[in-house]
Design an enzyme around this catalytic site. Sequence first.
Site, mmCIF file in Angstrom:
data_model
loop_
_atom_site.group_PDB
_atom_site.id
_atom_site.type_symbol
_atom_site.label_atom_id
_atom_site.label_comp_id
_atom_site.label_asym_id
_atom_site.label_seq_id
_atom_site.Cartn_x
_atom_site.Cartn_y
_atom_site.Cartn_z
ATOM 1 N N HIS A 105 -1.524 6.525 8.390
ATOM 2 C CA HIS A 105 -0.732 5.383 8.892
ATOM 3 C C HIS A 105 0.756 5.666 8.653
ATOM 4 O O HIS A 105 1.575 5.587 9.581
ATOM 5 C CB HIS A 105 -1.196 4.111 8.167
ATOM 6 C CG HIS A 105 -0.324 2.893 8.338
ATOM 7 N ND1 HIS A 105 -0.829 1.677 8.753
ATOM 8 C CD2 HIS A 105 0.999 2.671 8.112
ATOM 9 C CE1 HIS A 105 0.151 0.790 8.805
ATOM 10 N NE2 HIS A 105 1.271 1.361 8.414
ATOM 11 N N GLU A 106 1.097 6.019 7.419
ATOM 12 C CA GLU A 106 2.509 6.283 7.101
ATOM 13 C C GLU A 106 3.023 7.483 7.883
ATOM 14 O O GLU A 106 4.163 7.508 8.345
ATOM 15 C CB GLU A 106 2.693 6.517 5.599
ATOM 16 C CG GLU A 106 2.187 5.395 4.701
ATOM 17 C CD GLU A 106 2.664 4.006 5.094
ATOM 18 O OE1 GLU A 106 3.792 3.890 5.625
ATOM 19 O OE2 GLU A 106 1.903 3.041 4.892
ATOM 20 N N GLY A 129 0.819 -1.206 0.000
ATOM 21 C CA GLY A 129 0.000 0.000 0.000
ATOM 22 C C GLY A 129 0.850 1.252 0.000
ATOM 23 O O GLY A 129 0.648 2.170 -0.794
ATOM 24 N N ALA A 130 1.837 1.289 0.887
ATOM 25 C CA ALA A 130 2.674 2.477 1.014
ATOM 26 C C ALA A 130 3.868 2.160 1.901
ATOM 27 O O ALA A 130 3.912 1.110 2.535
ATOM 28 C CB ALA A 130 1.866 3.627 1.627
ATOM 29 N N MET A 131 4.846 3.072 1.921
ATOM 30 C CA MET A 131 6.049 2.872 2.744
ATOM 31 C C MET A 131 6.486 4.186 3.344
ATOM 32 O O MET A 131 6.557 5.217 2.678
ATOM 33 C CB MET A 131 7.166 2.273 1.880
ATOM 34 C CG MET A 131 8.442 1.970 2.638
ATOM 35 S SD MET A 131 8.198 0.643 3.861
ATOM 36 C CE MET A 131 9.441 1.132 5.061
ATOM 37 N N GLU A 132 6.832 4.101 4.635
ATOM 38 C CA GLU A 132 7.001 5.288 5.477
ATOM 39 C C GLU A 132 8.381 5.927 5.393
ATOM 40 O O GLU A 132 8.921 6.348 6.416
ATOM 41 C CB GLU A 132 6.699 4.899 6.930
ATOM 42 C CG GLU A 132 7.701 3.908 7.578
ATOM 43 C CD GLU A 132 7.257 2.455 7.603
ATOM 44 O OE1 GLU A 132 6.456 2.061 6.729
ATOM 45 O OE2 GLU A 132 7.717 1.716 8.490
ATOM 46 N N ASN A 133 8.991 6.047 4.225
ATOM 47 C CA ASN A 133 10.305 6.691 4.146
ATOM 48 C C ASN A 133 10.189 8.147 4.597
ATOM 49 O O ASN A 133 9.401 8.905 4.034
ATOM 50 C CB ASN A 133 10.814 6.662 2.708
ATOM 51 C CG ASN A 133 10.587 5.327 2.051
ATOM 52 O OD1 ASN A 133 11.098 4.307 2.506
ATOM 53 N ND2 ASN A 133 9.765 5.314 1.007
ATOM 54 N N GLU A 174 3.756 -1.544 13.276
ATOM 55 C CA GLU A 174 2.648 -1.677 12.329
ATOM 56 C C GLU A 174 1.292 -1.631 13.023
ATOM 57 O O GLU A 174 0.352 -1.025 12.528
ATOM 58 C CB GLU A 174 2.800 -2.954 11.506
ATOM 59 C CG GLU A 174 3.981 -2.914 10.539
ATOM 60 C CD GLU A 174 4.020 -1.650 9.690
ATOM 61 O OE1 GLU A 174 2.958 -1.030 9.465
ATOM 62 O OE2 GLU A 174 5.114 -1.238 9.270
ATOM 63 N N HIS A 186 4.141 6.722 11.277
ATOM 64 C CA HIS A 186 5.454 6.072 11.300
ATOM 65 C C HIS A 186 6.603 7.085 11.372
ATOM 66 O O HIS A 186 7.716 6.719 11.743
ATOM 67 C CB HIS A 186 5.667 5.242 10.031
ATOM 68 C CG HIS A 186 5.060 3.877 10.064
ATOM 69 N ND1 HIS A 186 5.169 3.031 11.138
ATOM 70 C CD2 HIS A 186 4.376 3.181 9.116
ATOM 71 C CE1 HIS A 186 4.565 1.880 10.844
ATOM 72 N NE2 HIS A 186 4.069 1.941 9.635
#
Length: 839
Positions: free
Chosen positions: A295-296, A261-265, A318, A299
């Site tokens: 959500h991201e 879905g997505a990534m928290e960089n 998570e 993080h």
Amino acid sequence: MSANLTQLETAARADAVVVHSYLVDVDVRDAQQPEVTTYSVVATIELTAASDTWLDFLGDSVQSVTVDGEPREVAYDGARIALTGLPAVRCTIRVEARAMYSRTGEGLHRFVDPADGQTYLYTQYEPADARRVFPDFEQPDLRAPFTFSLTGPDGWWFGSNQPEVSRENIADGVVRVRFAETQPLSTYITCLCAGPYHRVSDEWNGMELGMLCRESLAQHLDADELFRLTREGLAWFTANFGPYPWGTKYDQIFVPEYNLGAMENPGLVTFTEHYLFRSTPTPAQLQARANTLVHEMSHMWFGDLVTCRWWGDLWLKESFAEFMGSHVSVEANGFAEGWVNFATGRKVGAYLADSMPTTHPIVARIDDLEAAKTNFDRITYSKGAAALTQLVHYVGLDSFLAGARRYFDAHAFGSATLADFVAALDAETSQDLSGWIAAWLETSGHDTLRPRVVLDDEGRIADLRIERIDDTGAARPHATTVGLYRLRDGRLELDTRVEVVLAGEQTQVDGAIGRPAPDLVLVNDLDHTFAAVALDERSREVLVRHIGDLDPLARAVAWTALWTELRAARLTAREFVAAVLSAGETQSGLLTSLLGWSLTAVSRYTPVPELPGLAQLWRDGARAAMQSAEPGSAEQLLWAKAYLKAAALAPQDVRWVLTEGAVEGLDLSVDLTWLAWESLATQGAATEAELDAVLAGDDTAAGRVARLRCWASAPDATIKAEAWARAHAVGGETNEQVDALLAGFNALGQDRLRAPFAETYFDSLLTVWQDHPIEIAMRLVRGGFPERGFVSASDWLAANPSAPATLRRLVTEGAFESEIASTVRQASRPRPGLPNLGD
Ligand SMILES: [Zn+2]
């Protein structure tokens, strides 16, 4: 190869090595060349090592290694670069290497847009794929500041975690862009993106906000809404958690062929471009996207500012982010029904995973990276989030947020463990946490809660107890509610709701005593806890007819209970489908789930002799619901999709739906059009020429994937064989193409065409696992599992005790679902002498 890192060896490396900084230059100037497969990378790493150690790198080749400028012999085995005889003091390692472009979404993914021929690059690393791009120490607890530079075509957009600080022309049409140094980061949350991305910007409290996507998707980038969510999210998080830790920019980029879905960089969050809607989204889809966005964002604090020491604590960041996704989408973004969608989406998946033989405690033992990779599962994300939600109800939201702040303060820019989080929370609450942790996080499975009502002579409640049945022995405390409902004038109404903390074998609900006899007792009707809810005969009977009278959250809990009853063979597919068709559900998240479950009930849980009749009933019911729904509403669209899918199982020419005005108000979007043609293709009622014409009207990346799915959906043995072969070709298709081929291969109503592949499937499991990158291998093992394969699966498992644990797990899960379907079908056979309910 030595690619699978273990916890023990990385813990030892963290003890021996201090990393002071990374300087990484990635040169993608050739990325637009059609046949390009590799690119050049130079990593310069300052470190102090107390012993021999190694760098991780899953690349093409290593050209040179120097230590403080002195050339060393290259000792590279394809996964590790050995570093031996290092000085005992701080030194500088420089590695020149060639890395490989990815087509599977792992590492630096390269995508060529069919719409305009443009090339786009982005990275995706979690848990351990930064080493596919540059040599590094691939473990979350070796943090260091990074300075990245990208070399590439002039005119492209270049992005990383930090803003650009310099740009120089180094050759004709080639620029080198350098980014500001980061705060200390774990490797898996670093990020690089490059390409002619379309970018829109905004501003919040002195921060620069960016929204990016491929040029050809610019028309679908609803930046106003996305920036609204972003600003509201940042306002909420900074008010509750403190200042944004990562500088002054926050880019969010939508990328193609993305595996998640997505990534928290930090500073450059990547999202799947499926979140840029090509057709009118339902409210539930909008909420789901907002949920992911916040959500991201959560993080940035939990996961990035404080990182887990090892993947065994992956669940914690998570679960926290999942909780925040729902909470902040409701509190800050105004999606009132966030928790309803959580209940019917995430939680149902968690109950399912937690019922499987492969379930595990939320706190799992993760010995190595392979185990970490499969632990991105529904226990980690969804059950963990449900448990954390229960924890919030147990300690109270204020204490929970105060504990989180305390945790961020104590461990900022460092790594921490569950024990650290518990210690922070413990300081903010008087509740017993050690018992809670042991009961909820260190056990598998979940409780089933059943109410037992005793009435007095006047028909009032003399005693109400909640019993824990199928007790797993975990003694989980449940802070929840019990709703007592009564029928009044044919409508189900809430009589009273009692808050309880359930502990022990059974708990008396004092607040219910003296109330009139209920028609429905619904335990956990506000969905505060994670437990199966048992229904007595009376409640089940009342629910099947009156479920629509309940509030959305209670409906979600009740529908979950009915779905569980179906999967436990206490309800037939026909009864379930009849209940869905008569319920008049309009909440879009709930309806989306119900339509999916109904299709499963019809296609998998129905005895073969009954299948044509029930499929037709479902198709006609869906069609009628589409036609009577409010024009232009989300439920009209959802029923239309259900109808098109149902027609693939109970053949009907659905071309009429695509005539403008045939269904008043229905959005004839490209997505709906493709769905109609997929239905026709599955029926064998679409010609190649017709499908090509549809593609000509939508020759985009998404259009091509849809066209491929249509092709593979044809009820044709030769095409099935070809689709199977293409999906399994090593290094052949991209992740999204493999998805499309498998979806087409698994088209509805084609069990007989797939049967010949069952033997091949089991015979080739080990080689498939060995030959493909894990993202593809997992798709092939899941997507190829034969519908009736549970017996062969148990033979295979018995014969292959030493097959990789992750592979065995996937096969076990396929077998579990296959056996459930078989059991429900058996139990649903009409019994002589009994009326066939639901007709
Ligand atoms: Zn996450």
